[in-house]
Design an enzyme around this catalytic site. Structure first.
Site, PDB file in Angstrom:
ATOM      1  N   HIS A   1      40.638   0.431  17.310  1.00 42.82           N
ATOM      2  CA  HIS A   1      39.331  -0.249  15.656  1.00 42.82           C
ATOM      3  C   HIS A   1      40.745  -1.065  15.152  1.00 42.82           C
ATOM      4  O   HIS A   1      40.563  -0.986  14.172  1.00 42.82           O
ATOM      5  CB  HIS A   1      39.138   1.201  14.871  1.00 42.82           C
ATOM      6  CG  HIS A   1      38.083   1.893  15.516  1.00 42.82           C
ATOM      7  ND1 HIS A   1      37.048   1.446  15.209  1.00 42.82           N
ATOM      8  CD2 HIS A   1      37.050   2.390  17.192  1.00 42.82           C
ATOM      9  CE1 HIS A   1      36.180   1.827  16.128  1.00 42.82           C
ATOM     10  NE2 HIS A   1      36.628   2.596  17.297  1.00 42.82           N
TER      11      HIS A   1
ATOM     12  N   ASP B   1      28.469   4.518  15.989  1.00 42.79           N
ATOM     13  CA  ASP B   1      28.914   4.736  17.391  1.00 42.79           C
ATOM     14  C   ASP B   1      27.943   4.724  18.257  1.00 42.79           C
ATOM     15  O   ASP B   1      26.998   6.351  17.912  1.00 42.79           O
ATOM     16  CB  ASP B   1      29.700   5.798  16.806  1.00 42.79           C
ATOM     17  CG  ASP B   1      30.405   5.983  17.894  1.00 42.79           C
ATOM     18  OD1 ASP B   1      30.467   5.663  18.612  1.00 42.79           O
ATOM     19  OD2 ASP B   1      31.506   7.121  17.522  1.00 42.79           O
TER      20      ASP B   1
ATOM     21  N   HIS C   1      39.252   4.517  11.363  1.00 41.17           N
ATOM     22  CA  HIS C   1      40.622   5.541  11.959  1.00 41.17           C
ATOM     23  C   HIS C   1      41.818   4.949  12.915  1.00 41.17           C
ATOM     24  O   HIS C   1      41.031   3.721  13.024  1.00 41.17           O
ATOM     25  CB  HIS C   1      39.053   6.763  12.527  1.00 41.17           C
ATOM     26  CG  HIS C   1      39.081   6.262  13.760  1.00 41.17           C
ATOM     27  ND1 HIS C   1      37.924   5.073  13.747  1.00 41.17           N
ATOM     28  CD2 HIS C   1      39.571   6.415  15.500  1.00 41.17           C
ATOM     29  CE1 HIS C   1      37.277   4.933  15.339  1.00 41.17           C
ATOM     30  NE2 HIS C   1      38.562   5.995  15.902  1.00 41.17           N
TER      31      HIS C   1
ATOM     32  N   HIS D   1      38.335  19.792  27.421  1.00 39.04           N
ATOM     33  CA  HIS D   1      38.637  18.152  27.313  1.00 39.04           C
ATOM     34  C   HIS D   1      37.104  18.765  26.801  1.00 39.04           C
ATOM     35  O   HIS D   1      36.175  18.786  27.542  1.00 39.04           O
ATOM     36  CB  HIS D   1      38.999  16.786  27.658  1.00 39.04           C
ATOM     37  CG  HIS D   1      38.650  15.614  27.146  1.00 39.04           C
ATOM     38  ND1 HIS D   1      39.260  15.221  25.489  1.00 39.04           N
ATOM     39  CD2 HIS D   1      37.300  14.632  26.790  1.00 39.04           C
ATOM     40  CE1 HIS D   1      38.575  13.837  25.418  1.00 39.04           C
ATOM     41  NE2 HIS D   1      37.817  13.639  26.674  1.00 39.04           N
TER      42      HIS D   1
ATOM     43  N   ASP E   1      48.699 -12.655  26.034  1.00 37.73           N
ATOM     44  CA  ASP E   1      49.564 -12.515  27.506  1.00 37.73           C
ATOM     45  C   ASP E   1      51.004 -12.717  26.795  1.00 37.73           C
ATOM     46  O   ASP E   1      51.101 -14.213  26.894  1.00 37.73           O
ATOM     47  CB  ASP E   1      49.121 -12.998  27.749  1.00 37.73           C
ATOM     48  CG  ASP E   1      49.805 -13.114  29.875  1.00 37.73           C
ATOM     49  OD1 ASP E   1      50.896 -12.335  30.394  1.00 37.73           O
ATOM     50  OD2 ASP E   1      49.734 -13.610  30.677  1.00 37.73           O
TER      51      ASP E   1
ATOM     52  N   HIS F   1      42.595   4.488  15.639  1.00 35.78           N
ATOM     53  CA  HIS F   1      42.871   4.100  17.591  1.00 35.78           C
ATOM     54  C   HIS F   1      43.010   3.048  17.771  1.00 35.78           C
ATOM     55  O   HIS F   1      42.490   1.332  17.271  1.00 35.78           O
ATOM     56  CB  HIS F   1      41.256   4.689  18.161  1.00 35.78           C
ATOM     57  CG  HIS F   1      41.209   6.416  18.000  1.00 35.78           C
ATOM     58  ND1 HIS F   1      40.034   6.707  18.650  1.00 35.78           N
ATOM     59  CD2 HIS F   1      42.637   7.205  18.463  1.00 35.78           C
ATOM     60  CE1 HIS F   1      40.210   8.015  18.971  1.00 35.78           C
ATOM     61  NE2 HIS F   1      41.187   8.485  18.172  1.00 35.78           N
TER      62      HIS F   1
ATOM     63  N   ASP G   1      33.923   6.095  13.937  1.00 34.35           N
ATOM     64  CA  ASP G   1      33.315   6.946  15.554  1.00 34.35           C
ATOM     65  C   ASP G   1      33.479   8.546  14.603  1.00 34.35           C
ATOM     66  O   ASP G   1      34.307   8.491  13.907  1.00 34.35           O
ATOM     67  CB  ASP G   1      35.153   6.764  16.434  1.00 34.35           C
ATOM     68  CG  ASP G   1      34.672   5.505  17.191  1.00 34.35           C
ATOM     69  OD1 ASP G   1      33.596   4.616  16.959  1.00 34.35           O
ATOM     70  OD2 ASP G   1      35.859   5.930  17.313  1.00 34.35           O
TER      71      ASP G   1
ATOM     72  N   SER H   1      34.657  15.637  23.839  1.00 36.65           N
ATOM     73  CA  SER H   1      34.454  14.032  23.628  1.00 36.65           C
ATOM     74  C   SER H   1      34.304  14.181  21.988  1.00 36.65           C
ATOM     75  O   SER H   1      34.371  15.086  21.679  1.00 36.65           O
ATOM     76  CB  SER H   1      33.162  14.313  23.113  1.00 36.65           C
ATOM     77  OG  SER H   1      33.032  12.244  22.985  1.00 36.65           O
ATOM     78  N   GLY H   2      35.075  13.310  21.518  1.00 37.30           N
ATOM     79  CA  GLY H   2      34.746  13.008  20.284  1.00 37.30           C
ATOM     80  C   GLY H   2      34.386  12.309  19.135  1.00 37.30           C
ATOM     81  O   GLY H   2      34.498  12.134  18.044  1.00 37.30           O
ATOM     82  N   HIS H   3      32.994  11.957  20.324  1.00 42.78           N
ATOM     83  CA  HIS H   3      31.391  10.785  19.917  1.00 42.78           C
ATOM     84  C   HIS H   3      30.881  12.210  19.741  1.00 42.78           C
ATOM     85  O   HIS H   3      30.140  12.550  20.628  1.00 42.78           O
ATOM     86  CB  HIS H   3      31.700   9.721  20.655  1.00 42.78           C
ATOM     87  CG  HIS H   3      32.575   9.126  20.514  1.00 42.78           C
ATOM     88  ND1 HIS H   3      33.574   7.903  19.754  1.00 42.78           N
ATOM     89  CD2 HIS H   3      33.821   9.074  21.668  1.00 42.78           C
ATOM     90  CE1 HIS H   3      33.975   7.172  20.004  1.00 42.78           C
ATOM     91  NE2 HIS H   3      34.992   7.645  20.639  1.00 42.78           N
TER      92      HIS H   3
END
Lengths: 545, 545
Positions: B68, B185, B63, B354, B433, B65, B153, B356-358
């Site tokens: 990832h 996950d 996915h 909100h 950096d 994010h 995830d 969670s997505g998990h």
């Protein structure tokens, strides 16, 4: 009146001023945030007190936590002869600090809860409340215009470990007398319900002790005397001996036992040296480091760097605290490392191995209903917490316009009839770094931030201004910019570019140090940025020989 | 097999290797912690893949994010012709990154959930799961020794916004086929129960929208498409128009709408320029900055530094996210600042603005029971979470010795019959950096840490070695050490001490640069420590002319 502790957690300090007298309540420190590079601690600016030093009568201490007493050594250095007044354990903890700071004679005065002490036109009554340290008090301050009630840090524990709930009767009586203004602890103002009793932790400990087959290691704040008592109690119950590791913890155990706040049954405690002699199932260890502090006991254990104790598989570690905001990463790093060493770890409030020492919403409402103040100032908390606490006060009947969500340094004035914000004292941070107090300002921090971000590069060149020629250099020195194995080559390239750039300067330019410097700075900054996309601090040094 | 994401949150990456082929699953980044001064992002070390570059067949993406896909531009720079395979939104998000990095042609391949793609001896089946971004998939990887199931995830949302719960049937079918090893996950492995449905957030939003009298500003992750949809839905329901502020958010809205993941009713959205034209009660604004990131929309608004929107009393701000560990201080700073500007702030999971997505524990158990793997490797989480997840697996019947709580870089080998940890690849951090990848190592960070702690002081002196005398200097330059108003005096004192110390060196000593340097360093370090108790980096520069 609040100089610190309004808009942040820490460095709590409030100044109460009448026409003739000033008394200060608490003088705490705050730990620096991640942007305050190199700063050791943060204290309050004492200017407001300094300007009224002739009226200063006393420093009253509600309880012995760092965020209430940590600034006192700096206060004493400046206002040496001011009486410092508090309950026995608070004074003992301050005395220990004074010794570290090698302060001379200090005018300490010990009071017992319930006692009244007069300082000029202000009379202070110390009132017992519950908190995560013994000897915590609220203060009823009787002034010529009315009573100012300062809660200190508190919770209402109906089943406290020492058997002494907060002195409801006395608080209620003060409320009936009529309170002009209340200042109250807002740390948990966003939490609904009631904070759990310290006794719940004992039940959680009992379950953990019943399960544990090896050693048990409990990390907590050194000053949390009720917590220490519960570990001792469970150790006795389950036939384990307890060792206290770390000087700060040993100090507190010593004072608290002497003062009768802590009961250690004969033979229950042992010295650290005895850890090797007993089988694991007969051992409990208490240590500090529940916040993942770098040099603390638990953190050292988690990386196998502790001289007394080596964590092994079978150990049970109880982190009896929740992370203070900002400490999450270090706390969880410690916990992860303990897991990796094979320990069973119990942490957080989930397992009830910790409860808060601060009042939640229902207790804050109860305090408001007992005291029934005309004016209300939420203190001890971030701004969002102060706003919530203000809303709670309105719900108990305080007029909305009588609630002052103050920021550090706000000067509030009250008479019999009215209250208002009338001015602003300097309420900023004073940063302590090494022996310097307040000499690390924005400019120094800005420099440190720049250095931390991309490092520093220097170019130094010696010039004979008369002959307008370079007699030595350019030399380039860098720190925190380049990867070591490659840096020799890069530095040589940079020197070559700088030499070429110096050759391009006219004879007149060469005679002007400013021109040469600008030239070197420009060339170097551009050469580094084009190679690395980094912008280190660049300093050109030109020596005229 | 897991190169990253085991032992921390972020930089997820797993390598699946057969005799002839290598496929990589995900290639994420991690944000630097507070000790990694000046570092922009952290990615994985690709050595293990590099050594097998001839076997590398594909990079599969679960996915879109950052943790990832954030490392993909660096991966592509090195393994340019590797196919990158994922669902449409994931690929769109990676393409946007590639453009920023000015990468040339990349072999992107878009798949739909349910599709199977073969790469040498490995066949990958993409299986739809729920997560806080559209297009998230688990992967069933059919290899010669059996199926490796990688959850990506995920959560199990029974009432998702797009009406498509995870593909239970397909997951169960793979489970029935027989799964050799599952990687799953672990982000919420410490949380009991079931993660709430995304739809709960809609109900919370409805309540907030019904109450709000002024503008509503919602901050969320840019990639959280279901969340964006819910804000759009409530905006339509309550007769408000929605503006999206910030390029990353506008990008996602654009892609997701094109791909059919987002439905914006005609006339529902408006441009930022139109914010001035509508009355406050008809406005919703979406922005980024839910983590208090310094340059993000919400953070700028909170300090009145946003060019489009000025927070005023009456605005309602919804922070629709929880702070990632380490971000708490900046998130709460932003919230406090918003309160100070007079906004009503709704934040955290308390108000259910909100979720969670998990997956929480019950969902992790369900996944284990559906897949019924022989071997189990918890991934995506800190060590403590991996340990918890391993315990859950044992509860569903996985043999304890078949659970591998792996650390980054652990090489696990599986055959039909057995599995074992057989080696260790380098699984460390690679710090990015500026344009430097991996060239900021421990030495550079140590320098930056020292500089950040107490600053830097330089002394430079020009010496005529033949005559053994000083021809210019000593000059002293300091950064981040002294308080500016006092520094001139201090520097003059230091110069005098250094001059005196140089006078004390013998003629022979004077001819040896090393001796002179040591002398200067010592004198300077001691002089500064005795004045300030600070230990800045001290650099002596001696130029021979």
């Amino acid at each position: 009146m609040p100089l610190g502790g309004c808009g942040e957690i820490g460095r709590n300090m409030t100044v109460i001023e009448t026409n003739d007298d000033v008394v200060v309540v608490d003088c705490g420190l705050m730990f620096p945030d991640e942007e305050m590079y190199g700063v050791d601690i943060v204290i309050n600016d004492f200017s407001y007190v300094r300007e009224r030093a002739d009226k200063l009568r006393a420093l009253l201490v509600t309880h012995g936590h760092e965020d209430h007493i940590g600034g006192i050594p700096y206060f004493v250095k400046e206002f040496a002869r001011t009486p410092i007044v508090g309950t026995a354990l608070s004074i003992a903890l301050i005395k220990a600090k004074s010794r570290e700071h090698k302060l001379g004679d200090v005018d300490f005065r010990t009071v017992v809860p319930g006692e009244r002490v007069r300082f000029g036109s202000v009379e202070a009554e110390f009132i017992h409340v519950n908190h995560s340290v013994a000897g915590a008090c609220a203060l009823a301050l009787r002034t010529p215009v009315g009573i100012v009630f300062h809660t200190g840090d508190f919770k209402f524990d109906q089943t406290p470990i020492d058997g002494r709930p907060a002195d409801f009767a006395r608080i209620a009586r003060v409320g009936e007398e009529g309170v002009l203004c209340m200042l109250s602890d807002s740390t948990n103002a966003e939490r609904p319900g009631h904070t759990l009793s310290e006794r719940m932790v004992g039940e959680a400990f009992a379950a953990i002790f019943a399960r544990a087959k090896g050693r048990i290691i409990v990390a907590s704040f050194a000053s949390n005397v009720p917590r220490i008592q519960q570990v001792i109690d469970q150790a006795e119950r389950f036939g384990r001996k307890i060792a206290f590791l770390g000087r700060s913890l040993q100090n507190v155990v010593h004072f608290a036992t002497e003062l009768g706040h802590l009961r250690i049954p004969p033979g229950a405690a042992m010295k650290a040296e005895q850890l090797e002699e007993l089988p694991p199932e007969q051992i409990v260890v208490m240590t500090t480091g529940s916040q993942g502090e770098p040099m603390s006991g638990l953190t050292r254990m988690s990386v196998r760097d502790h001289n007394r104790l080596r964590i092994v598989s079978g150990d049970t570690v109880v982190v009896s605290a929740t992370p203070i905001p900002g400490n999450e990463k270090s706390v969880y790093r410690t916990i992860n490392n303990l897991y990796k060493l094979g320990a069973t770890v119990v942490h957080g409030t989930d397992g009830r191995s910790h409860v808060s020492g601060h009042a939640s919403q229902e207790e804050l409402l109860l305090m408001l209903n007992l005291v029934r103040p005309e004016f209300f100032v939420p203190i001890h908390g971030e701004y969002r917490m102060l706003v919530q606490h203000g809303k709670l006060a309105v719900r108990t009947g305080v007029e909305a316009e009588n609630v002052f969500v103050a920021e550090d340094g706000d000067v509030l004035e009250f008479t019999h009839e009215y209250g208002d914000k009338v001015g602003k004292a300097y309420g900023g941070n004073v940063l302590v770094d090494g022996s310097g107090i307040g000499d690390v300002g924005e400019a120094v921090l800005r420099d440190r931030r720049a250095l931390a971000g991309d490092g520093i590069v220097l170019v130094v060149v010696a010039i004979d201004a008369e002959e307008a020629r370079v007699t030595a250099g350019p030399d380039v020195v860098a720190r925190g910019v380049f990867y070591l194995p490659e840096s020799d080559g890069v530095l040589e390239e940079l020197r070559a570019e700088l030499r070429a750039s110096l050759d391009a300067i006219s004879v007149e330019g060469m005679r002007d140090v400013g021109t040469v410097k600008e030239h070197l700075r420009d060339t170097l900054a551009k050469a580094i940025y084009s190679r690395t996309k980094r912008r280190p601090v660049v300093i050109p040094l030109v020596m005229e020989v």
